[in-house]
Design an enzyme around this catalytic site. Structure first.
Site, PDB file in Angstrom:
ATOM      1  N   ALA A  60      43.164  38.408  37.442  1.00 12.22           N
ATOM      2  CA  ALA A  60      42.385  39.464  38.071  1.00 12.22           C
ATOM      3  C   ALA A  60      43.140  40.614  38.873  1.00 12.22           C
ATOM      4  O   ALA A  60      42.377  41.604  38.825  1.00 12.22           O
ATOM      5  CB  ALA A  60      41.381  38.744  39.257  1.00 12.22           C
ATOM      6  N   ASP A  66      37.334  48.282  45.996  1.00 10.45           N
ATOM      7  CA  ASP A  66      38.039  47.085  45.673  1.00 10.45           C
ATOM      8  C   ASP A  66      38.599  46.377  46.925  1.00 10.45           C
ATOM      9  O   ASP A  66      38.572  45.154  47.263  1.00 10.45           O
ATOM     10  CB  ASP A  66      38.870  47.340  44.777  1.00 10.45           C
ATOM     11  CG  ASP A  66      38.537  47.705  43.403  1.00 10.45           C
ATOM     12  OD1 ASP A  66      37.418  47.067  42.949  1.00 10.45           O
ATOM     13  OD2 ASP A  66      39.203  48.176  42.380  1.00 10.45           O
ATOM     14  N   TYR A 109      48.320  46.332  41.457  1.00  8.59           N
ATOM     15  CA  TYR A 109      49.867  46.888  41.909  1.00  8.59           C
ATOM     16  C   TYR A 109      50.783  46.426  40.559  1.00  8.59           C
ATOM     17  O   TYR A 109      51.590  47.086  40.266  1.00  8.59           O
ATOM     18  CB  TYR A 109      50.097  46.244  43.358  1.00  8.59           C
ATOM     19  CG  TYR A 109      51.238  46.541  43.630  1.00  8.59           C
ATOM     20  CD1 TYR A 109      52.286  47.632  43.277  1.00  8.59           C
ATOM     21  CD2 TYR A 109      51.680  45.836  44.904  1.00  8.59           C
ATOM     22  CE1 TYR A 109      53.291  47.949  44.058  1.00  8.59           C
ATOM     23  CE2 TYR A 109      52.970  46.312  45.602  1.00  8.59           C
ATOM     24  CZ  TYR A 109      53.678  47.154  45.172  1.00  8.59           C
ATOM     25  OH  TYR A 109      54.872  47.544  45.482  1.00  8.59           O
ATOM     26  N   ASN A 110      50.418  45.133  40.199  1.00  6.78           N
ATOM     27  CA  ASN A 110      51.206  44.699  39.062  1.00  6.78           C
ATOM     28  C   ASN A 110      51.360  45.776  37.749  1.00  6.78           C
ATOM     29  O   ASN A 110      52.484  45.970  37.370  1.00  6.78           O
ATOM     30  CB  ASN A 110      50.663  43.322  38.468  1.00  6.78           C
ATOM     31  CG  ASN A 110      51.138  43.131  37.335  1.00  6.78           C
ATOM     32  OD1 ASN A 110      52.447  42.292  37.246  1.00  6.78           O
ATOM     33  ND2 ASN A 110      50.407  42.816  36.387  1.00  6.78           N
ATOM     34  N   LEU A 111      50.088  46.257  37.473  1.00  9.18           N
ATOM     35  CA  LEU A 111      50.134  47.309  36.517  1.00  9.18           C
ATOM     36  C   LEU A 111      51.044  48.448  36.813  1.00  9.18           C
ATOM     37  O   LEU A 111      51.812  48.972  36.044  1.00  9.18           O
ATOM     38  CB  LEU A 111      48.804  47.743  35.888  1.00  9.18           C
ATOM     39  CG  LEU A 111      48.645  48.751  34.747  1.00  9.18           C
ATOM     40  CD1 LEU A 111      49.208  48.137  33.459  1.00  9.18           C
ATOM     41  CD2 LEU A 111      47.187  48.878  34.593  1.00  9.18           C
TER      42      LEU A 111
END
Length: 258
Positions: free
Chosen positions: A155, A44, A160-162
């Site tokens: 997307a 990624d 990082y958000n999760l």
């Protein structure tokens, strides 16, 4: 996509480089400037580098088909050297609209950087960051004491958000996640979901004593005073996926992983 002019890019890892040698022997390739499709080999992180390189060139962007030779590979397809032309002919395209971060430093410098996954703010020292958050010219949080905060696209909502306990956003939701990182005050604030048309501004309070860096995906600006974030609809990117490996379905299914 069958028969289109293709460019091949690979991360510097041994696995990706070996795969690139295999593909170069099997198929014809053109320089990146002549390509109609890009094949990216890596993880990624390398996919984000490939997409940012397209944005930096300020030329028409072309679709990218990634194959995973990294660790997570959420934005990638399965690695297979055979049947590439048939796979490309059957791919499903997905539009990804980046954020535009405009960061002004304490010294007055301005940096404009795109972000495909998220823009994050992180304290630079042991001192807690104190931030003022403005949404569409309205101050919604006069003072947020925290380790940081991030603004994530659909997307990027599973990245990082999760990990910061932020919500997973469906790919076609036209939403952004505003997620605090280790918030201290207000104690009950756990983030917000806002329309992607929103204009978000974050001002660092007491920047000299409590310095904060701003990171657009992998690019960092240190000692920021203020950052403005908005969707950049003029620079849509296209990712290609195998039908059985489609990005929208993968994002949805992340909500059911224990």
């Amino acid at each position: 996509m069958n028969g289109a002019r293709r460019a091949l890019l690979a991360s510097p890892t041994p696995q990706a480089q070996a795969a690139a040698v295999d593909l170069r022997e099997r198929y014809e390739w053109v320089p990146i400037a002549e390509a109609e499709t890009v094949i990216a080999l890596g993880g990624d992180g390398f996919m984000l580098q490939t997409l940012h390189a397209q944005l930096d060139r300020r030329t028409p962007v072309v679709p990218v088909f990634g194959m995973n030779l990294g660790t997570v590979g959420f934005l990638m397809n399965e690695w297979r050297s055979s049947g590439l032309e048939a796979r490309l002919a059957a791919t499903r395209p997905f539009k990804v609209t980046p954020l535009r971060m405009t960061a002004t430093t304490v010294s007055g410098e301005t940096h404009v950087i795109p972000a495909i996954n998220e823009v994050s703010f992180l304290r630079e020292t042991r001192q807690t960051a104190k931030l003022e958050v403005t949404l569409n010219e309205r101050v919604v949080l006069p003072e947020l004491a925290c380790d940081g905060i991030l603004v994530a696209t659909p997307a990027g909502s599973t990245a990082y958000n999760l990990s910061a306990q932020g919500p997973i956003l469906p790919l076609a939701s036209s939403l952004l996640a505003l997620t605090p990182i280790s918030p201290f005050r207000p104690r009950r604030w756990r983030g917000a979901i806002v329309p992607d048309s929103a204009r978000i501004s974050i001002r660092v309070l007491d920047a000299a004593k409590r310095p904060v860096s701003a990171v657009a995906d992998q690019r960092e600006v240190r000692e920021v005073a203020k950052v403005e974030i908005a969707i950049d609809r003029a620079r849509d990117l296209t990712l290609l996926f195998d039908p059985e490996h489609a990005l929208d379905d993968r994002i949805t299914m992340e909500q059911f992983i224990a």
